[in-house]
Write an enzyme that holds these catalytic residues in place. Structure first.
Site, PDB file in Angstrom:
ATOM      1  N   ARG A   1     -11.536  -8.435   9.996  1.00 44.57           N
ATOM      2  CA  ARG A   1     -10.883  -9.694   9.617  1.00 44.57           C
ATOM      3  C   ARG A   1     -10.443 -10.474  10.850  1.00 44.57           C
ATOM      4  NH1 ARG A   1      -7.423  -6.723   4.824  1.00 44.57           N
ATOM      5  NH2 ARG A   1      -8.780  -7.284   3.066  1.00 44.57           N
TER       6      ARG A   1
ATOM      7  N   ARG B   1       0.831  -1.199   0.000  1.00 48.36           N
ATOM      8  CA  ARG B   1       0.000   0.000   0.000  1.00 48.36           C
ATOM      9  C   ARG B   1       0.874   1.261   0.000  1.00 48.36           C
ATOM     10  NH1 ARG B   1      -2.279  -3.556   3.762  1.00 48.36           N
ATOM     11  NH2 ARG B   1      -4.330  -4.342   3.218  1.00 48.36           N
TER      12      ARG B   1
END
Length: 317
Positions: free
Chosen positions: A156, A93
């Site tokens: 998650r 990222r």
């Protein structure tokens, strides 16, 4: 005499996979009366709006959806930004910083020229840095510009813990803090599974182990890479995460979400946006919650912050 009732408008900037997933889920959420989709590819935005509009007869409440431009931001309560170069296989990222920083600067210029005075939620990666740049370029108060942070990572973690402990994931209260990326960490010391600490659960049952939990953390941290390798991009879960944030804002919920907020001394960190537990309501970030972290967790937090700071430095000027 014609009466014009006040309606709630949400603007989406970016009609890619994440933006389209968010827009679709907004049509079923019943959170606003108007959704405007803005994209540099106007035809793509128009196609998404047409497709979504055709499903509104099945929705729980009426909704107007259209492809607009930055002038439509003026009357929006919330702007969700998903626009930017996508993460490619093998790319972190943070590799996206330089190209997306330029895109963010131009977006903020046009958004603020519209007269917008609401709340901005950023999901473009690297999200912590993009949220910080959005705040800097917009001139809005810190509380009203923040990123999706580690909302998805926390989800998650809770999903995987739910599977591991055989409980509803909504009853797995655990948090991922720090960068939304490779330096994030699980705040195990503040985790509670049906009211019990991780240490208590490990002591009670040999079926569970810290080794397993460490592997769960690794799977959470690397989840995006695994998904990108298999299907090219992640978008359903973050779309739901963004809807959750918008719900907290428009509903004035005062709920705790791990967003990428601007820190001013909390956890000994200042001057950046980073994933922290925060109370979200109509003001945006009402307050950052400071957990009591272990010395090791705090060290990981500071390392994560330093990586973000060093990566952002070249694009701040």
């Amino acid at each position: 005499m014609e009466l014009h009732a006040k309606v709630t408008r949400v603007a989406l900037v970016g009609a890619g996979a994440v933006g389209s997933s968010f827009a679709y889920q907004m049509t079923t959420a019943g959170l606003c009366e108007e959704l405007v989709i803005i994209d540099v590819n106007k035809a793509k935005a128009e196609g998404e709006a047409m497709d979504l509009n055709h499903g509104t007869p099945f929705s729980s409440s009426p909704m107007r959806i259209w492809a607009g431009d930055y002038s439509d931001c003026k009357d929006s309560e919330v702007i969700v930004i998903t626009a930017g170069a996508p993460q490619k296989p093998g790319e972190t990222r943070l590799d996206l910083v330089a190209k997306n920083a330029l895109i963010m600067k131009e977006m903020m210029r046009q958004i603020m020229e519209s007269g917008f005075d609401g709340i901005i939620v950023v999901a473009s990666n690297p999200v912590d840095i993009m949220a910080h740049l959005a705040w800097k370029y917009s001139g809005l108060p810190k509380s009203r510009v923040f990123g999706s942070g580690t909302v998805l990572d926390t989800a998650r973690l809770r999903q995987m813990l739910g599977e591991y402990f055989h409980i509803d994931s909504r009853n797995a209260h655990a948090y991922i803090l720090g960068e939304h990326g490779d330096t994030e960490f699980a705040a195990w010391s503040n985790s509670r599974i049906y009211g019990k600490t991780i240490d208590e659960l490990l002591a009670e049952d040999d079926l569970y182990s810290q080794k397993d939990l460490d592997q769960i953390y690794i799977n959470v941290r690397d989840a995006a890479y695994h998904i990108i390798e298999r299907k090219g991009a992640t978008y359903y879960a973050i779309g739901l995460g963004l809807v959750r944030i918008v719900r907290a804002i428009l509903g004035n919920e005062n709920c705790i979400l791990t967003v990428g907020a601007h820190v001013d001394g909390q956890y000994g960190i200042s001057g950046i946006h980073i994933g922290v537990p925060a109370i979200i309501n109509r003001q945006g970030v009402r307050e950052i919650i400071e957990f009591s972290l272990t010395e090791e967790e705090l060290k990981k937090f500071h390392h994560s912050a330093e990586v973000l700071r060093q990566t952002m430095e070249p694009v701040l000027h």
